[in-house]
Write a protein that holds these residues in place. Sequence first.
Motif, PDB file in Angstrom:
ATOM      1  N   ILE A   1       4.061  -4.885 -11.168  1.00  0.00           N
ATOM      2  CA  ILE A   1       2.499  -4.726 -11.952  1.00  0.00           C
ATOM      3  C   ILE A   1       2.702  -3.073 -12.234  1.00  0.00           C
ATOM      4  O   ILE A   1       2.566  -2.306 -11.083  1.00  0.00           O
TER       5      ILE A   1
ATOM      6  N   TYR B   1      -4.018  -0.208 -13.010  1.00  0.00           N
ATOM      7  CA  TYR B   1      -4.775   0.184 -12.249  1.00  0.00           C
ATOM      8  C   TYR B   1      -5.453   1.573 -12.603  1.00  0.00           C
ATOM      9  O   TYR B   1      -6.715   1.824 -12.573  1.00  0.00           O
ATOM     10  N   GLU B   2      -4.774   2.570 -13.030  1.00  0.00           N
ATOM     11  CA  GLU B   2      -5.361   3.813 -13.688  1.00  0.00           C
ATOM     12  C   GLU B   2      -6.382   3.541 -14.663  1.00  0.00           C
ATOM     13  O   GLU B   2      -7.599   4.377 -14.565  1.00  0.00           O
TER      14      GLU B   2
ATOM     15  N   ARG C   1     -12.478  -1.573  -6.447  1.00  0.00           N
ATOM     16  CA  ARG C   1     -11.337  -2.062  -5.469  1.00  0.00           C
ATOM     17  C   ARG C   1     -11.210  -3.511  -5.832  1.00  0.00           C
ATOM     18  O   ARG C   1     -10.068  -4.164  -6.243  1.00  0.00           O
TER      19      ARG C   1
ATOM     20  N   ARG D   1     -10.497  -4.559  -9.335  1.00  0.00           N
ATOM     21  CA  ARG D   1      -8.812  -4.325  -9.937  1.00  0.00           C
ATOM     22  C   ARG D   1      -8.228  -5.433  -9.304  1.00  0.00           C
ATOM     23  O   ARG D   1      -7.400  -6.002  -9.826  1.00  0.00           O
TER      24      ARG D   1
ATOM     25  N   GLN E   1       0.789  -1.031  -0.025  1.00  0.00           N
ATOM     26  CA  GLN E   1       0.081  -0.066   0.061  1.00  0.00           C
ATOM     27  C   GLN E   1       0.805   1.213  -0.006  1.00  0.00           C
ATOM     28  O   GLN E   1       1.974   1.161   0.408  1.00  0.00           O
ATOM     29  N   LYS E   2       0.141   2.444  -0.376  1.00  0.00           N
ATOM     30  CA  LYS E   2       0.900   3.625  -0.421  1.00  0.00           C
ATOM     31  C   LYS E   2       0.988   4.177   0.946  1.00  0.00           C
ATOM     32  O   LYS E   2       0.060   5.191   1.185  1.00  0.00           O
TER      33      LYS E   2
ATOM     34  N   ALA F   1      -9.550   2.018 -13.276  1.00  0.00           N
ATOM     35  CA  ALA F   1     -10.211   3.013 -12.403  1.00  0.00           C
ATOM     36  C   ALA F   1     -10.910   4.100 -13.338  1.00  0.00           C
ATOM     37  O   ALA F   1     -12.094   4.142 -13.048  1.00  0.00           O
TER      38      ALA F   1
ATOM     39  N   LEU G   1       4.013  -8.232  -7.079  1.00  0.00           N
ATOM     40  CA  LEU G   1       3.006  -7.047  -6.920  1.00  0.00           C
ATOM     41  C   LEU G   1       3.840  -5.679  -7.270  1.00  0.00           C
ATOM     42  O   LEU G   1       2.822  -4.755  -8.005  1.00  0.00           O
TER      43      LEU G   1
ATOM     44  N   ASP H   1       1.561   0.726 -12.696  1.00  0.00           N
ATOM     45  CA  ASP H   1       0.452   1.378 -12.089  1.00  0.00           C
ATOM     46  C   ASP H   1      -0.430   1.693 -13.210  1.00  0.00           C
ATOM     47  O   ASP H   1      -1.800   2.060 -12.789  1.00  0.00           O
ATOM     48  N   ASP H   2      -0.064   1.912 -14.585  1.00  0.00           N
ATOM     49  CA  ASP H   2      -0.977   2.183 -15.677  1.00  0.00           C
ATOM     50  C   ASP H   2      -2.263   1.338 -15.586  1.00  0.00           C
ATOM     51  O   ASP H   2      -3.464   1.954 -15.940  1.00  0.00           O
TER      52      ASP H   2
END
Lengths: 293, 313
Positions: free
Chosen positions: A183, A188-189, A198, A201, A97-98, A192, A180, A185-186
């Motif tokens: 993977i 997920y973006e 969530r 995804r 997580q961020k 979204a 993980l 980020d694009d």
Amino acid sequence: MVGQSAGRRALTATAFLAPSLTPLLLFTLGPMAASLVISLLRWDLLRPPQWKGLGNYAVLVADPDFHAAVGHTVFFILGYLPLAFIGGLAIALALNQKLGGLSIFRTIYFLPVVTSWVVVAFMWKWLLNPSSGIVNYALTLVGIHGPGWWTDPAWSMPSVILASAWKDLGFVMVILLAGLQAIPDDYYEAAAVDGAGRWARFWHITLPLLSPASFFVVVISLINSFQVFDQIWVMTGGGPVDSTSVIVLQIVQNAFSYGRVGYASAMSWVLFAAILVITLVQLQLQRRWVTYA
Amino acid sequence: MPSGVQVLPLSSAERVFGELGQPIERVPVQVTVGLRRRGFRRPAFSRALIYGALLAGSVIMLFPFLWMLGTSLKVDRELFVTPPQLLPAPFAPENYRIVLDTFPIGRFLLNSVVVAVASTALQLTTSAMAAYAFARLRFRGRDALFLVYLATLMIPFQVTIVPLFVEMRVLGFVNTYPGLILPTVASAFGTFLLRQAFLSLPHELEEAAFIDGASHWTVFSRIVIPLSRPALATFGIFAFMASWNSFLWPLVVVSSQDLMTLPVGLANLHGRYTTAWNLVMAGATISVIPILAVYMAAQKQVIRSVALSGIKG
């Protein structure tokens, strides 16, 4: 180099290879071949060996002790693998997580991985002590009368499974975390933007793209689980009443306690074959579930 | 490889960890946490939930260590009281003295250090030399021989243990340091790992050296080795940990207490003091300190070497 003769090149290569090739031949490949021959003998290491042909393998097929050992090993795998995998996955997802300050958790979760099995086995044997262990004490606080753990044939294998999963969580976590983080980020973006929630995804991006790392973990863990020994030797010694007597334990006991060296070798080849077949099957099956981006 | 080292068939390991020719230090097993991932900032509640769960998990991971330490400092009668007390009272540091006096833990420690250092140094040397041959020399049968090296990784140690023991007995190496060390002299895994690293080095420096008349040995020891320190460190840590935690082979090849390594000696100690958990835990605590020190000092390398190889304790 360019101008060197083939003979001179071979000489140089030999000089560089001899220090590793000699021990590999003497201590791995040689013994491997010898093991195959020994598996065809009746031998107690004291008297001269006698030829037995495939006799050891025939005995093995009908040996109830060996069947039990296979059963106990499978019991271990079925308990340990899901526990370590799901636990390790949960930790990896949390650590991905961020959020700030997560590296301390990685350090902590990985601690048991570097600790030797003997120490971990002591820890758990004491934690799970039936009368004075802190786990059973904690259970009484919530009104549960704890089991006899490693002293009870019904609970001995679960005790070993618990300790093993605890030790290897960090290992699974590290591999899955690496997966993980690979993977992009694009993905997920984009998902979204398309309105994926969530859960969608996780289900449609994370899990499929994590499958190569999952595959690696499952293959390695399975190979290692078939060879489970250290923790059992220290925690239960195969008992009580042989309830944790696994394949490698029987190999070691037959070879070094019962003087049945040929029989132990035959067992080790069956173990080898089982590992090989299961690994090959997994390599075949990976096409069905492993997604390579 | 008494540690039960396992390496996947190349195709899968490659796919997980990158292309074959990739320099090992760039293989994406660098595990960072707390990613700077754009978007999806979690709400405060959800963040608190994650921290809470991780914290609870950490307690489960750390408690057995603390319980070991606490138990090692308790007097006998405190071991079996209900409810169990976390903090030892009275404090009994003399348990460590008793263990050190009645059991040769110092000797076990020395044996473990000797075996781990020798085994690591030898594996680094033999693997680096073989890796150089496979990465830089051209000779007939090279690729086939490399496959033989890789194939040895598939052999479970249990298959070779009986003949290996017989061999050591014939050579007179049972209950000796050579008996403990010799089977770990070569490492196919190390050869594989270092070959990857060497393949990634640029050729220019070597070519200049060869033009100046340097031998392969000079190029290997003066150019390739110094340029490959990260990969050598990764493999060195791996080899050290594998040797330090190795159990099955030392258990089989050594029966004399003078030659036992820490894990085997400890298992023996437990056999002697089945209910003296404070003494057993004092011994365990002593044995765990060196490896935890290595871990704390080189955490990233340790995690990477474990992740790369699939070795577990």
